[in-house]
Write a protein that holds these residues in place. Structure first.
Motif, PDB file in Angstrom:
ATOM      1  N   ASN A  10      46.114  24.562  -1.007  1.00 20.15           N
ATOM      2  CA  ASN A  10      44.980  25.628  -1.030  1.00 20.15           C
ATOM      3  C   ASN A  10      44.255  25.749  -2.399  1.00 20.15           C
ATOM      4  OD1 ASN A  10      45.883  27.222   1.241  1.00 20.15           O
ATOM      5  ND2 ASN A  10      47.545  27.844   0.075  1.00 20.15           N
ATOM      6  N   TYR A  11      42.894  25.989  -2.387  1.00 22.75           N
ATOM      7  CA  TYR A  11      41.910  25.952  -3.622  1.00 22.75           C
ATOM      8  C   TYR A  11      41.285  26.921  -3.647  1.00 22.75           C
ATOM      9  CZ  TYR A  11      43.329  20.828  -2.865  1.00 22.75           C
ATOM     10  OH  TYR A  11      43.675  19.738  -2.678  1.00 22.75           O
ATOM     11  N   VAL A  12      40.750  27.531  -4.950  1.00 24.98           N
ATOM     12  CA  VAL A  12      40.119  28.562  -5.218  1.00 24.98           C
ATOM     13  C   VAL A  12      38.539  27.886  -5.447  1.00 24.98           C
ATOM     14  CG1 VAL A  12      39.285  30.475  -6.789  1.00 24.98           C
ATOM     15  CG2 VAL A  12      41.770  30.167  -6.166  1.00 24.98           C
ATOM     16  N   VAL A  13      37.800  28.305  -4.760  1.00 27.70           N
ATOM     17  CA  VAL A  13      36.363  27.562  -4.821  1.00 27.70           C
ATOM     18  C   VAL A  13      35.525  28.433  -5.642  1.00 27.70           C
ATOM     19  CG1 VAL A  13      34.355  26.674  -3.462  1.00 27.70           C
ATOM     20  CG2 VAL A  13      36.733  26.455  -2.431  1.00 27.70           C
ATOM     21  N   TYR A  21      32.936  23.736  -6.937  1.00 34.45           N
ATOM     22  CA  TYR A  21      34.087  23.074  -7.553  1.00 34.45           C
ATOM     23  C   TYR A  21      35.423  23.968  -6.948  1.00 34.45           C
ATOM     24  CZ  TYR A  21      30.364  21.415 -10.752  1.00 34.45           C
ATOM     25  OH  TYR A  21      29.343  20.708 -11.122  1.00 34.45           O
ATOM     26  N   ALA A  22      36.469  23.484  -7.486  1.00 32.08           N
ATOM     27  CA  ALA A  22      37.949  24.108  -6.848  1.00 32.08           C
ATOM     28  C   ALA A  22      38.817  24.037  -7.899  1.00 32.08           C
ATOM     29  CB  ALA A  22      38.181  23.622  -5.666  1.00 32.08           C
ATOM     30  N   LEU A  23      39.651  24.862  -7.985  1.00 30.89           N
ATOM     31  CA  LEU A  23      41.048  24.816  -8.690  1.00 30.89           C
ATOM     32  C   LEU A  23      42.219  24.902  -7.843  1.00 30.89           C
ATOM     33  CD1 LEU A  23      40.218  27.177 -11.680  1.00 30.89           C
ATOM     34  CD2 LEU A  23      40.142  24.645 -11.701  1.00 30.89           C
ATOM     35  N   TYR A  24      43.376  24.254  -7.960  1.00 25.31           N
ATOM     36  CA  TYR A  24      44.510  24.457  -7.145  1.00 25.31           C
ATOM     37  C   TYR A  24      44.852  25.968  -7.117  1.00 25.31           C
ATOM     38  CZ  TYR A  24      45.278  19.740  -6.496  1.00 25.31           C
ATOM     39  OH  TYR A  24      45.254  18.425  -6.219  1.00 25.31           O
ATOM     40  N   LEU A  25      45.057  26.597  -6.120  1.00 24.12           N
ATOM     41  CA  LEU A  25      45.360  28.162  -6.133  1.00 24.12           C
ATOM     42  C   LEU A  25      46.481  28.421  -6.803  1.00 24.12           C
ATOM     43  CD1 LEU A  25      45.012  30.845  -4.859  1.00 24.12           C
ATOM     44  CD2 LEU A  25      46.345  30.196  -2.963  1.00 24.12           C
ATOM     45  N   THR A  26      47.779  27.499  -6.932  1.00 21.49           N
ATOM     46  CA  THR A  26      48.924  27.672  -7.577  1.00 21.49           C
ATOM     47  C   THR A  26      48.518  27.842  -9.146  1.00 21.49           C
ATOM     48  OG1 THR A  26      49.151  25.446  -7.722  1.00 21.49           O
ATOM     49  CG2 THR A  26      50.361  26.476  -6.015  1.00 21.49           C
ATOM     50  N   ALA A  27      47.239  27.164  -9.665  1.00 23.16           N
ATOM     51  CA  ALA A  27      47.160  27.458 -11.146  1.00 23.16           C
ATOM     52  C   ALA A  27      46.231  28.562 -11.339  1.00 23.16           C
ATOM     53  CB  ALA A  27      46.165  26.190 -11.486  1.00 23.16           C
ATOM     54  N   VAL A  28      45.691  29.340 -10.643  1.00 22.87           N
ATOM     55  CA  VAL A  28      44.750  30.506 -10.715  1.00 22.87           C
ATOM     56  C   VAL A  28      45.863  31.841 -10.879  1.00 22.87           C
ATOM     57  CG1 VAL A  28      43.122  32.059  -9.878  1.00 22.87           C
ATOM     58  CG2 VAL A  28      42.939  29.479  -9.738  1.00 22.87           C
ATOM     59  N   GLU A  29      45.732  32.703 -11.892  1.00 20.77           N
ATOM     60  CA  GLU A  29      46.193  33.785 -12.127  1.00 20.77           C
ATOM     61  C   GLU A  29      45.380  34.874 -11.708  1.00 20.77           C
ATOM     62  OE1 GLU A  29      47.564  34.880 -16.002  1.00 20.77           O
ATOM     63  OE2 GLU A  29      48.769  32.970 -16.326  1.00 20.77           O
ATOM     64  N   ARG A  30      44.365  34.947 -11.753  1.00 16.48           N
ATOM     65  CA  ARG A  30      43.503  36.065 -11.337  1.00 16.48           C
ATOM     66  C   ARG A  30      41.981  35.817 -11.307  1.00 16.48           C
ATOM     67  NH1 ARG A  30      44.944  41.346 -14.191  1.00 16.48           N
ATOM     68  NH2 ARG A  30      47.123  40.378 -13.575  1.00 16.48           N
ATOM     69  N   VAL A  31      41.114  36.655 -10.829  1.00 15.48           N
ATOM     70  CA  VAL A  31      39.833  36.441 -10.991  1.00 15.48           C
ATOM     71  C   VAL A  31      39.315  37.910 -11.336  1.00 15.48           C
ATOM     72  CG1 VAL A  31      37.527  35.770  -9.769  1.00 15.48           C
ATOM     73  CG2 VAL A  31      39.456  34.357  -9.238  1.00 15.48           C
ATOM     74  N   VAL A  32      38.359  37.726 -12.354  1.00 18.17           N
ATOM     75  CA  VAL A  32      37.528  39.156 -12.679  1.00 18.17           C
ATOM     76  C   VAL A  32      36.284  39.023 -12.697  1.00 18.17           C
ATOM     77  CG1 VAL A  32      39.712  39.917 -13.760  1.00 18.17           C
ATOM     78  CG2 VAL A  32      38.176  38.997 -15.315  1.00 18.17           C
ATOM     79  N   HIS A  33      35.533  40.121 -12.815  1.00 16.56           N
ATOM     80  CA  HIS A  33      34.056  40.211 -13.274  1.00 16.56           C
ATOM     81  C   HIS A  33      33.908  39.907 -14.581  1.00 16.56           C
ATOM     82  CE1 HIS A  33      32.593  41.504  -9.145  1.00 16.56           C
ATOM     83  NE2 HIS A  33      33.824  41.914  -9.077  1.00 16.56           N
ATOM     84  N   ALA A  34      32.710  39.417 -14.985  1.00 17.45           N
ATOM     85  CA  ALA A  34      32.366  39.184 -16.397  1.00 17.45           C
ATOM     86  C   ALA A  34      32.726  40.214 -17.365  1.00 17.45           C
ATOM     87  CB  ALA A  34      30.963  38.730 -16.318  1.00 17.45           C
ATOM     88  N   VAL A  35      33.265  40.233 -18.315  1.00 15.07           N
ATOM     89  CA  VAL A  35      33.576  41.241 -19.476  1.00 15.07           C
ATOM     90  C   VAL A  35      33.085  40.459 -20.811  1.00 15.07           C
ATOM     91  CG1 VAL A  35      35.716  41.920 -18.403  1.00 15.07           C
ATOM     92  CG2 VAL A  35      35.921  39.856 -19.736  1.00 15.07           C
ATOM     93  N   TYR A  36      33.017  41.455 -21.770  1.00 13.67           N
ATOM     94  CA  TYR A  36      32.616  41.030 -23.145  1.00 13.67           C
ATOM     95  C   TYR A  36      33.493  39.847 -23.673  1.00 13.67           C
ATOM     96  CZ  TYR A  36      31.583  40.908 -28.262  1.00 13.67           C
ATOM     97  OH  TYR A  36      31.188  40.650 -29.343  1.00 13.67           O
TER      98      TYR A  36
END
Length: 159
Positions: A10-13, A21-36
């Motif tokens: 599984n990959y996060v695209v 581009y993609a990262l292995y899903l197992t490496a991803v902690e979370r995805v958030v909207h842009a912040v300062y």
């Protein structure tokens, strides 16, 4: 006949200028909207700054700069991917995350077989609608950049 789940990954695209581009899903902690992002003095050029993730200080990387893409102004719709390398949690500033895909390992070609001089790409996924470059987080920073980042992070936490 059931497919062995070990034959799939599984990959996060995510997108940068409509390139996937993609990262292995197992490496991803979370995805958030842009912040300062707080600027970080003496950090490597590809570091935009730092953010706090549940009390942890995390460096934010300018993936565009690393991949030699054109710079552009940050947008509210941009997203940040928090992911783990072997050494630290990092944040990647990207245009957008399109989702998670499941892919047969047989559809992934190792980067050395296609792009031997590309240090930050681990593989290429072949999909029906095009290719996706699998990003190698552990090769993202050189040893000098790691040392520089460590020094900048230590200096930012000193009184």
């Amino acid at each position: 006949m059931p497919i062995d789940m070990c034959d799939k990954e599984n990959y996060v695209v995510f997108l940068l200028d409509e390139k996937r581009y993609a990262l292995y899903l197992t490496a991803v902690e979370r995805v958030v909207h842009a912040v300062y992002v707080t600027p970080l003095a003496k950090a490597p050029d590809i570091v935009l700054g730092i953010v706090s993730l549940q009390g942890r200080i995390v460096p934010v990387f300018n993936v565009r700069r690393r991949f030699h893409l054109l710079e552009r102004e940050a947008r509210l719709a941009d997203q940040i991917i928090f992911a783990r390398t072997r050494r630290r949690t990092v944040a990647l500033w990207v245009d957008t995350v399109t989702g998670v895909i499941e892919c047969d390992k047989s559809n992934v070609t190792h980067a050395d077989d296609v792009l031997p001089a590309t240090a930050y790409v681990q593989g290429v996924i072949q999909l029906d609608d095009g290719l996706v470059l699998v990003h190698d987080l552990d090769a993202f920073l050189s040893l000098d950049e790691e040392k520089s980042l460590d020094g900048a992070l230590e200096a930012s936490q000193s009184p």
